[in-house]
Scaffold this motif. Structure first.
Motif, PDB file in Angstrom:
ATOM      1  N   ASN A   1       0.879  -1.171   0.000  1.00 17.37           N
ATOM      2  CA  ASN A   1       0.000   0.000   0.000  1.00 17.37           C
ATOM      3  C   ASN A   1       0.919   1.225   0.000  1.00 17.37           C
ATOM      4  N   PRO A   2       1.138   1.841  -1.158  1.00 17.36           N
ATOM      5  CA  PRO A   2       2.167   2.886  -1.256  1.00 17.36           C
ATOM      6  C   PRO A   2       1.853   4.174  -0.506  1.00 17.36           C
ATOM      7  N   ARG A   3       0.576   4.392  -0.152  1.00 18.41           N
ATOM      8  CA  ARG A   3       0.219   5.672   0.467  1.00 18.41           C
ATOM      9  C   ARG A   3      -0.372   5.544   1.863  1.00 18.41           C
ATOM     10  N   ALA A   4      -0.270   4.363   2.488  1.00 17.72           N
ATOM     11  CA  ALA A   4      -0.925   4.221   3.790  1.00 17.72           C
ATOM     12  C   ALA A   4      -0.308   3.113   4.629  1.00 17.72           C
ATOM     13  N   SER A   5      -0.318   3.326   5.935  1.00 18.21           N
ATOM     14  CA  SER A   5      -0.104   2.232   6.878  1.00 18.21           C
ATOM     15  C   SER A   5      -1.445   1.522   7.068  1.00 18.21           C
ATOM     16  N   GLU A   6      -1.383   0.272   7.513  1.00 22.16           N
ATOM     17  CA  GLU A   6      -2.598  -0.537   7.650  1.00 22.16           C
ATOM     18  C   GLU A   6      -2.656  -1.160   9.042  1.00 22.16           C
ATOM     19  N   ILE A   7      -3.829  -1.138   9.644  1.00 27.35           N
ATOM     20  CA  ILE A   7      -4.044  -1.832  10.913  1.00 27.35           C
ATOM     21  C   ILE A   7      -5.125  -2.886  10.690  1.00 27.35           C
ATOM     22  N   LEU A   8      -4.800  -4.126  11.028  1.00 27.36           N
ATOM     23  CA  LEU A   8      -5.658  -5.271  10.728  1.00 27.36           C
ATOM     24  C   LEU A   8      -6.149  -5.899  12.022  1.00 27.36           C
ATOM     25  N   VAL A   9      -7.452  -6.205  12.089  1.00 27.72           N
ATOM     26  CA  VAL A   9      -8.009  -6.921  13.229  1.00 27.72           C
ATOM     27  C   VAL A   9      -8.716  -8.176  12.713  1.00 27.72           C
ATOM     28  N   VAL A  10      -8.419  -9.298  13.330  1.00 32.82           N
ATOM     29  CA  VAL A  10      -9.005 -10.571  12.914  1.00 32.82           C
ATOM     30  C   VAL A  10     -10.364 -10.741  13.586  1.00 32.82           C
ATOM     31  N   HIS A  11     -11.360 -11.043  12.775  1.00 26.33           N
ATOM     32  CA  HIS A  11     -12.718 -11.253  13.284  1.00 26.33           C
ATOM     33  C   HIS A  11     -13.031 -12.736  13.429  1.00 26.33           C
ATOM     34  N   GLU A  12     -12.506 -13.533  12.524  1.00 22.56           N
ATOM     35  CA  GLU A  12     -12.832 -14.964  12.513  1.00 22.56           C
ATOM     36  C   GLU A  12     -11.673 -15.727  11.890  1.00 22.56           C
ATOM     37  N   GLY A  13     -11.334 -16.892  12.449  1.00 29.77           N
ATOM     38  CA  GLY A  13     -10.295 -17.725  11.872  1.00 29.77           C
ATOM     39  C   GLY A  13      -8.905 -17.438  12.428  1.00 29.77           C
ATOM     40  N   THR A  14      -7.913 -18.069  11.806  1.00 32.00           N
ATOM     41  CA  THR A  14      -6.515 -17.927  12.213  1.00 32.00           C
ATOM     42  C   THR A  14      -5.676 -17.516  11.011  1.00 32.00           C
ATOM     43  N   LEU A  15      -4.975 -16.401  11.136  1.00 36.56           N
ATOM     44  CA  LEU A  15      -4.176 -15.868  10.032  1.00 36.56           C
ATOM     45  C   LEU A  15      -2.692 -15.860  10.382  1.00 36.56           C
ATOM     46  N   TYR A  16      -1.883 -16.212   9.395  1.00 40.52           N
ATOM     47  CA  TYR A  16      -0.432 -16.029   9.470  1.00 40.52           C
ATOM     48  C   TYR A  16      -0.116 -14.789   8.646  1.00 40.52           C
ATOM     49  N   VAL A  17       0.413 -13.753   9.292  1.00 37.12           N
ATOM     50  CA  VAL A  17       0.622 -12.473   8.621  1.00 37.12           C
ATOM     51  C   VAL A  17       2.072 -12.037   8.775  1.00 37.12           C
ATOM     52  N   GLY A  18       2.487 -11.117   7.919  1.00 35.55           N
ATOM     53  CA  GLY A  18       3.843 -10.612   8.058  1.00 35.55           C
ATOM     54  C   GLY A  18       4.155  -9.509   7.075  1.00 35.55           C
ATOM     55  N   PHE A  19       5.300  -8.844   7.315  1.00 30.84           N
ATOM     56  CA  PHE A  19       5.803  -7.839   6.383  1.00 30.84           C
ATOM     57  C   PHE A  19       7.326  -7.907   6.344  1.00 30.84           C
ATOM     58  N   VAL A  20       7.903  -7.361   5.266  1.00 30.11           N
ATOM     59  CA  VAL A  20       9.346  -7.396   5.039  1.00 30.11           C
ATOM     60  C   VAL A  20       9.892  -5.974   5.056  1.00 30.11           C
ATOM     61  N   LEU A  21      10.961  -5.766   5.814  1.00 29.24           N
ATOM     62  CA  LEU A  21      11.585  -4.450   5.872  1.00 29.24           C
ATOM     63  C   LEU A  21      12.288  -4.100   4.569  1.00 29.24           C
ATOM     64  N   SER A  22      12.574  -2.824   4.406  1.00 33.99           N
ATOM     65  CA  SER A  22      13.386  -2.357   3.286  1.00 33.99           C
ATOM     66  C   SER A  22      14.861  -2.601   3.616  1.00 33.99           C
TER      67      SER A  22
END
Length: 232
Positions: free
Chosen positions: A114-135
């Protein structure tokens, strides 16, 4: 001469600083509901015309449908239902956007930016594996991967402009909601951009960049690179 150079340097610094603040200024009006009809507009802000305040109603700040699960039968097994300024005009100039993300069993929201925004994610249902990579931010942090397994009620933040992803680890569906720090955060799927560009990138360039045979690049470029985004 030295004094003149010093004064000029200070003047340039002041100008640059004032411009940087101006580019992220707080709106000077209560709202600027986006409208595509310039003949019925009040003023233009950030690429969108403002609807005449006299014509604004509560519906300009309202949208429904995020309670409805999306059909995730696509190549990714996931769907982003995006609430951006184009679908909710009242978001214009407010610096906010929102989305619902549905994941089928083992569904993936593939690596993207997302080139123009930070994102905040909240899980409502299920199990997620999430991640990000630094520059490339230093010798010990270069392209460092941050990951977490999230459960219902868990929250995770993806910094602006970094590659990130979400993967449903379960055999059942998962649902998450995401907020963004821009009315139009932008979305670049890494694989789509590199292998599905228009026109196609030179396969020799991609082969050298990924250190693979050009036949592999040609195969990837021959695939269908659609996205998983829809409006409510």
């Amino acid at each position: 001469m030295v004094l003149k150079s010093f004064v000029l340097t200070i003047a340039i610094m002041v100008l640059v600083t004032s411009m940087s603040y101006a580019s992220n200024s707080i709106p000077l009006q209560d709202f600027c509901v986006a409208i595509n009809d310039p003949n019925n507009s009040h003023v233009s802000m950030n690429g969108k015309f403002c609807k005449n305040p006299k014509d604004v109603t509560a519906d300009d700040f309202f949208i429904s449908g995020l309670n409805i699960a999306a059909n995730t039968s696509n190549q990714f097994g996931s769907v982003i239902t995006a609430v951006y300024v184009d679908s909710l005009p009242g978001l214009n100039t407010l610096g906010l956007a929102f989305s619902r993300i549905d994941y089928g069993p083992y569904g993936l929201n593939p690596p993207h930016i997302n080139p123009r925004a930070s994102e905040i994610l909240v899980v409502h249902e299920g199990t997620l594996y999430v991640g990000f990579v630094l520059s490339n931010s230093g010798p010990n942090m270069k392209n460092k991967l941050f990951t977490k397994i999230l459960h219902p009620g868990d929250v995770f933040v993806f910094p602006i402009g970094l590659i990130h992803f979400q993967f449903n680890m379960g055999k059942t569906r998962a649902v998450a909601f995401a907020g963004f720090s821009s009315q139009n955060p932008g979305l670049i799927f890494n694989a789509n951009a590199l292998f599905g560009s228009h026109p196609l990138l030179n396969d020799g360039i991609l082969a050298k960049a990924f250190q693979v045979n050009k036949k592999i690049v040609d195969y990837l470029q021959s695939q269908s690179w659609s996205d998983n985004v829809r409006l409510p």
